[in-house]
Design an enzyme around this catalytic site. Structure first.
Site, PDB file in Angstrom:
ATOM      1  N   TYR A 165       9.523  37.905  28.227  1.00  0.00           N
ATOM      2  CA  TYR A 165      10.547  36.924  27.877  1.00  0.00           C
ATOM      3  C   TYR A 165      10.146  35.528  28.363  1.00  0.00           C
ATOM      4  O   TYR A 165      10.269  34.538  27.631  1.00  0.00           O
ATOM      5  CB  TYR A 165      11.865  37.362  28.515  1.00  0.00           C
ATOM      6  CG  TYR A 165      13.069  36.540  28.158  1.00  0.00           C
ATOM      7  CD1 TYR A 165      13.699  36.679  26.921  1.00  0.00           C
ATOM      8  CD2 TYR A 165      13.624  35.653  29.086  1.00  0.00           C
ATOM      9  CE1 TYR A 165      14.836  35.947  26.612  1.00  0.00           C
ATOM     10  CE2 TYR A 165      14.761  34.922  28.786  1.00  0.00           C
ATOM     11  CZ  TYR A 165      15.360  35.074  27.555  1.00  0.00           C
ATOM     12  OH  TYR A 165      16.488  34.350  27.251  1.00  0.00           O
ATOM     13  N   LYS A 169       9.492  32.244  26.076  1.00  0.00           N
ATOM     14  CA  LYS A 169      10.363  31.081  26.228  1.00  0.00           C
ATOM     15  C   LYS A 169       9.592  29.820  26.584  1.00  0.00           C
ATOM     16  O   LYS A 169       9.969  28.718  26.161  1.00  0.00           O
ATOM     17  CB  LYS A 169      11.438  31.377  27.284  1.00  0.00           C
ATOM     18  CG  LYS A 169      12.507  32.351  26.816  1.00  0.00           C
ATOM     19  CD  LYS A 169      13.173  31.884  25.522  1.00  0.00           C
ATOM     20  CE  LYS A 169      14.406  32.674  25.160  1.00  0.00           C
ATOM     21  NZ  LYS A 169      15.001  32.233  23.879  1.00  0.00           N
TER      22      LYS A 169
END
Length: 303
Positions: A165, A169
């Site tokens: 993640y 991001k």
């Protein structure tokens, strides 16, 4: 229904993952200000499985009940072209794109599978790419566009169990920076936010008292402001949550210059380590040219 202070009358807004929480708040906020909204939501779980039309339909119904205009789209962000096609067919243009859809596949790096890694990137990075790639030619042709990418503190600073993640991001911030450069002369501005808000993805991460204060309604005003026709903000990243908003920038130590004509050893670097990491003096490079300036000066090249 229309709020005329920051009006989006005749503007078409596409919001991904708009069936709940942040995305729903974005869709409602734009609609309240006169925008025609494409409410996209696959209707899957927080981990990316399953699908349903009910989430998007509910938000569209809510917008229409308040006198606004909206249509639903149920495609995965992996099929970004179909989502933008919905906007063009329903409303004839696309002015604002909010890349909000996301999932979580948290796991320690030791236990992380290739599927955990790949699926996160397909949704977050590839999804934003696919949507933006489809919207980009329309925005360039009309010489107007506003794009919001959704980063995260996990990408900016790292977080246990979120290597996949976090990498995705921070990758979105790199995408934002380049889109900002390429779109600026066409009046197409791209910014990123790192929101902290209560959602189905974060409800298990924070105490109940914190969750109550981290309302998604407190994120939407920043997104709406950045997407307004009057906004000239471009290529920036903002952290936002619980009623607080702050802009981030890169900060770099003054550094140490070694003679590029002489041999540089690891020992010499180690000896000056404290000076290399000293932030008593610093600069704030805003682009690649400013980033390379001290290296060019060290070579005797004026910029």
């Amino acid at each position: 229904m229309e709020n005329t202070q920051l009006s989006f009358k005749d503007r078409v807004v596409v919001v991904t993952g708009a069936g709940g929480s942040l995305g729903r708040c974005y869709a409602l906020s734009f609609a309240e200000r006169g925008a025609k909204v494409v409410v996209n939501d696959l209707g899957g779980t927080a981990k990316g499985s399953g699908e349903s039309s009910s989430a998007a339909d509910a938000v569209v119904a809510e917008i229409k009940a308040n006198g606004g205009e909206a249509v639903a789209n149920y495609d995965s962000v992996e099929n970004g072209e179909a989502i933008i096609k919905t906007a063009i067919e329903a409303f004839g243009r696309v002015d604002v794109l909010v890349n909000n859809a996301g999932i979580l596949r948290d796991s320690s790096f030791k236990k992380m599978t290739n599927e955990d890694w790949d699926l996160i990137h397909k949704v977050h990075v590839d999804g934003a790419f696919n949507l933006t790639k489809a919207a980009w030619p329309h925005m360039l042709e009309q010489q107007y566009g506003r794009i919001i990418n959704t980063s995260s503190a996990a990408g900016l600073y790292g977080n246990f169990g979120q290597a996949n993640y976090g990498a995705a991001k921070l990758g979105l911030l790199g995408l934002t920076n380049t889109l900002a450069i390429e779109g600026q002369k066409h009046n197409v501005f791209t910014n990123a936010i790192a929101p902290a808000a209560a959602s189905r993805m974060t409800e298990a991460l924070f105490p109940e008292a914190v969750i109550k204060g981290m309302k998604p309604e407190l994120i939407a005003p920043l997104v709406v402001s950045l997407c307004a026709e009057t906004s000239q903000e471009n290529g920036s990243i903002f952290e936002v949550g619980a009623g607080w908003i702050g802009k981030l920038r890169w900060q770099r130590s003054a550094g140490v210059s070694f003679n590029p004509q002489e041999e540089l050893t690891a020992e010499a670097v180690a000896e000056r380590w404290a000076d290399i990491c000293d932030f008593t003096e610093y600069d704030t490079p805003a682009n690649a040219m400013e980033s390379s300036a001290p290296m060019m000066r060290n070579l005797g090249i004026k910029m």
